[in-house]
Design a protein around this motif. Structure first.
Motif, PDB file in Angstrom:
ATOM      1  N   PHE A   1       0.861  -1.177   0.000  1.00 61.11           N
ATOM      2  CA  PHE A   1       0.000   0.000   0.000  1.00 61.11           C
ATOM      3  C   PHE A   1       0.901   1.231   0.000  1.00 61.11           C
ATOM      4  N   TYR A   2       0.586   2.182  -0.864  1.00 61.52           N
ATOM      5  CA  TYR A   2       1.453   3.336  -1.094  1.00 61.52           C
ATOM      6  C   TYR A   2       0.761   4.649  -0.770  1.00 61.52           C
ATOM      7  N   VAL A   3       1.559   5.612  -0.364  1.00 58.24           N
ATOM      8  CA  VAL A   3       1.195   7.025  -0.426  1.00 58.24           C
ATOM      9  C   VAL A   3       2.388   7.713  -1.084  1.00 58.24           C
ATOM     10  N   PRO A   4       2.154   8.791  -1.812  1.00 57.39           N
ATOM     11  CA  PRO A   4       3.263   9.423  -2.515  1.00 57.39           C
ATOM     12  C   PRO A   4       4.110  10.315  -1.617  1.00 57.39           C
ATOM     13  N   GLY A   5       5.379  10.404  -1.965  1.00 62.08           N
ATOM     14  CA  GLY A   5       6.251  11.433  -1.433  1.00 62.08           C
ATOM     15  C   GLY A   5       6.331  12.537  -2.474  1.00 62.08           C
ATOM     16  N   GLU A   6       6.875  13.671  -2.103  1.00 60.00           N
ATOM     17  CA  GLU A   6       6.933  14.780  -3.059  1.00 60.00           C
ATOM     18  C   GLU A   6       7.746  14.425  -4.303  1.00 60.00           C
ATOM     19  N   HIS A   7       8.708  13.530  -4.181  1.00 55.91           N
ATOM     20  CA  HIS A   7       9.512  13.129  -5.342  1.00 55.91           C
ATOM     21  C   HIS A   7       8.712  12.296  -6.336  1.00 55.91           C
ATOM     22  N   ASP A   8       7.612  11.702  -5.908  1.00 55.90           N
ATOM     23  CA  ASP A   8       6.805  10.855  -6.782  1.00 55.90           C
ATOM     24  C   ASP A   8       5.826  11.635  -7.639  1.00 55.90           C
ATOM     25  N   ILE A   9       5.646  12.920  -7.348  1.00 55.00           N
ATOM     26  CA  ILE A   9       4.651  13.714  -8.075  1.00 55.00           C
ATOM     27  C   ILE A   9       5.269  14.960  -8.712  1.00 55.00           C
ATOM     28  N   LEU A  10       6.585  14.949  -8.876  1.00 55.95           N
ATOM     29  CA  LEU A  10       7.314  16.115  -9.389  1.00 55.95           C
ATOM     30  C   LEU A  10       6.975  16.499 -10.826  1.00 55.95           C
ATOM     31  N   ASN A  11       7.061  15.560 -11.741  1.00 53.62           N
ATOM     32  CA  ASN A  11       7.080  15.880 -13.168  1.00 53.62           C
ATOM     33  C   ASN A  11       5.731  16.151 -13.802  1.00 53.62           C
ATOM     34  N   ASP A  12       4.747  15.367 -13.479  1.00 50.93           N
ATOM     35  CA  ASP A  12       3.473  15.449 -14.199  1.00 50.93           C
ATOM     36  C   ASP A  12       2.289  15.587 -13.255  1.00 50.93           C
ATOM     37  N   ASN A  13       2.505  16.309 -12.156  1.00 53.93           N
ATOM     38  CA  ASN A  13       1.472  16.501 -11.139  1.00 53.93           C
ATOM     39  C   ASN A  13       0.960  15.169 -10.606  1.00 53.93           C
ATOM     40  N   GLY A  14       1.826  14.170 -10.597  1.00 63.90           N
ATOM     41  CA  GLY A  14       1.497  12.886 -10.001  1.00 63.90           C
ATOM     42  C   GLY A  14       0.728  11.909 -10.864  1.00 63.90           C
ATOM     43  N   GLN A  15       0.544  12.198 -12.145  1.00 61.20           N
ATOM     44  CA  GLN A  15      -0.256  11.312 -12.992  1.00 61.20           C
ATOM     45  C   GLN A  15       0.379   9.929 -13.171  1.00 61.20           C
ATOM     46  N   THR A  16       1.693   9.866 -13.334  1.00 58.89           N
ATOM     47  CA  THR A  16       2.354   8.565 -13.464  1.00 58.89           C
ATOM     48  C   THR A  16       2.221   7.774 -12.177  1.00 58.89           C
ATOM     49  N   TYR A  17       2.414   8.424 -11.038  1.00 60.95           N
ATOM     50  CA  TYR A  17       2.228   7.761  -9.751  1.00 60.95           C
ATOM     51  C   TYR A  17       0.799   7.211  -9.636  1.00 60.95           C
ATOM     52  N   LEU A  18      -0.185   8.053  -9.947  1.00 66.46           N
ATOM     53  CA  LEU A  18      -1.581   7.632  -9.831  1.00 66.46           C
ATOM     54  C   LEU A  18      -1.885   6.429 -10.724  1.00 66.46           C
ATOM     55  N   GLN A  19      -1.414   6.447 -11.949  1.00 64.95           N
ATOM     56  CA  GLN A  19      -1.675   5.343 -12.875  1.00 64.95           C
ATOM     57  C   GLN A  19      -1.072   4.035 -12.380  1.00 64.95           C
ATOM     58  N   ARG A  20       0.086   4.102 -11.766  1.00 59.73           N
ATOM     59  CA  ARG A  20       0.778   2.877 -11.356  1.00 59.73           C
ATOM     60  C   ARG A  20       0.452   2.441  -9.934  1.00 59.73           C
ATOM     61  N   PHE A  21       0.315   3.390  -9.010  1.00 61.44           N
ATOM     62  CA  PHE A  21       0.217   3.042  -7.596  1.00 61.44           C
ATOM     63  C   PHE A  21      -0.986   3.636  -6.881  1.00 61.44           C
ATOM     64  N   GLY A  22      -1.775   4.437  -7.560  1.00 63.49           N
ATOM     65  CA  GLY A  22      -2.883   5.111  -6.894  1.00 63.49           C
ATOM     66  C   GLY A  22      -4.249   4.786  -7.454  1.00 63.49           C
ATOM     67  N   LYS A  23      -4.414   3.612  -8.026  1.00 57.73           N
ATOM     68  CA  LYS A  23      -5.676   3.276  -8.690  1.00 57.73           C
ATOM     69  C   LYS A  23      -6.870   3.215  -7.754  1.00 57.73           C
ATOM     70  N   LYS A  24      -6.664   2.928  -6.487  1.00 55.58           N
ATOM     71  CA  LYS A  24      -7.780   2.804  -5.545  1.00 55.58           C
ATOM     72  C   LYS A  24      -7.951   4.047  -4.676  1.00 55.58           C
ATOM     73  N   THR A  25      -7.258   5.119  -5.011  1.00 58.57           N
ATOM     74  CA  THR A  25      -7.323   6.315  -4.179  1.00 58.57           C
ATOM     75  C   THR A  25      -8.563   7.141  -4.488  1.00 58.57           C
ATOM     76  N   LYS A  26      -8.854   8.085  -3.602  1.00 53.30           N
ATOM     77  CA  LYS A  26     -10.046   8.916  -3.719  1.00 53.30           C
ATOM     78  C   LYS A  26      -9.670  10.383  -3.865  1.00 53.30           C
ATOM     79  N   GLY A  27     -10.584  11.150  -4.449  1.00 49.74           N
ATOM     80  CA  GLY A  27     -10.433  12.591  -4.534  1.00 49.74           C
ATOM     81  C   GLY A  27      -9.191  13.024  -5.282  1.00 49.74           C
ATOM     82  N   SER A  28      -8.864  14.274  -5.138  1.00 46.14           N
ATOM     83  CA  SER A  28      -7.685  14.805  -5.816  1.00 46.14           C
ATOM     84  C   SER A  28      -6.438  14.656  -4.960  1.00 46.14           C
ATOM     85  N   GLY A  29      -6.597  14.084  -3.768  1.00 39.10           N
ATOM     86  CA  GLY A  29      -5.484  14.016  -2.845  1.00 39.10           C
ATOM     87  C   GLY A  29      -4.809  12.676  -2.730  1.00 39.10           C
TER      88      GLY A  29
END
Length: 138
Positions: free
Chosen positions: A32-60
């Motif tokens: 189970f993951y939550v992002p660090g600031e380094h994981d959302i640097l380049n594309d406002n976190g879209q790559t992180y969300l696609q790979r590790f945030g599929k079950k997350t809620k809201g914009s946060g």
């Protein structure tokens, strides 16, 4: 396994690929993951969300789950972080968390995990405790 962020250094696709390869040898059945600031640097976190945030809620990028009678809450306190500043939860996430917690008994064990610590660890870096939810905060 709980991973509290900075899965990568620069949020590049190859770094996320490397992490996925490393985790293949992990004995944990689920991660189970939550992002660090380094994981959302380049594309406002879209790559992180696609790979590790599929079950997350809201914009946060936040979510919760239950495991063996324990309620787990993964929070994102780096989405709106400022250089040298504190982790930020924001009203949307706090309102969601209050609703999420209200669905559970006060006797339910709860684990909250986030990237920036939610208590005083090293105030010089802005790592200080914040009361997140009046009913549940101690």
């Amino acid at each position: 396994m709980l991973h509290t962020g900075d899965l990568t250094h620069l949020a590049e696709a190859g770094e996320f690929d490397d992490l996925e390869q490393i985790l293949k040898d992990c004995k944990a059945k689920e991660v189970f993951y939550v992002p660090g600031e380094h994981d959302i640097l380049n594309d406002n976190g879209q790559t992180y969300l696609q790979r590790f945030g599929k079950k997350t809620k809201g914009s946060g990028y936040y979510y919760s789950f239950d495991h063996k009678g324990v309620h787990f809450i993964g929070l994102n306190n780096v989405k709106d972080i400022k250089e040298g500043g504190l982790g930020v939860l924001g009203s949307e996430q706090l309102e969601w968390m209050e609703d999420d917690l209200n669905a559970h008994s006060t006797s339910t064990p709860i684990v909250v995990f986030a990237h920036v610590p939610l208590w005083a660890v090293y105030p010089k870096w802005g790592w200080v405790r914040r009361k997140a939810c009046r009913r549940w905060a101690t």
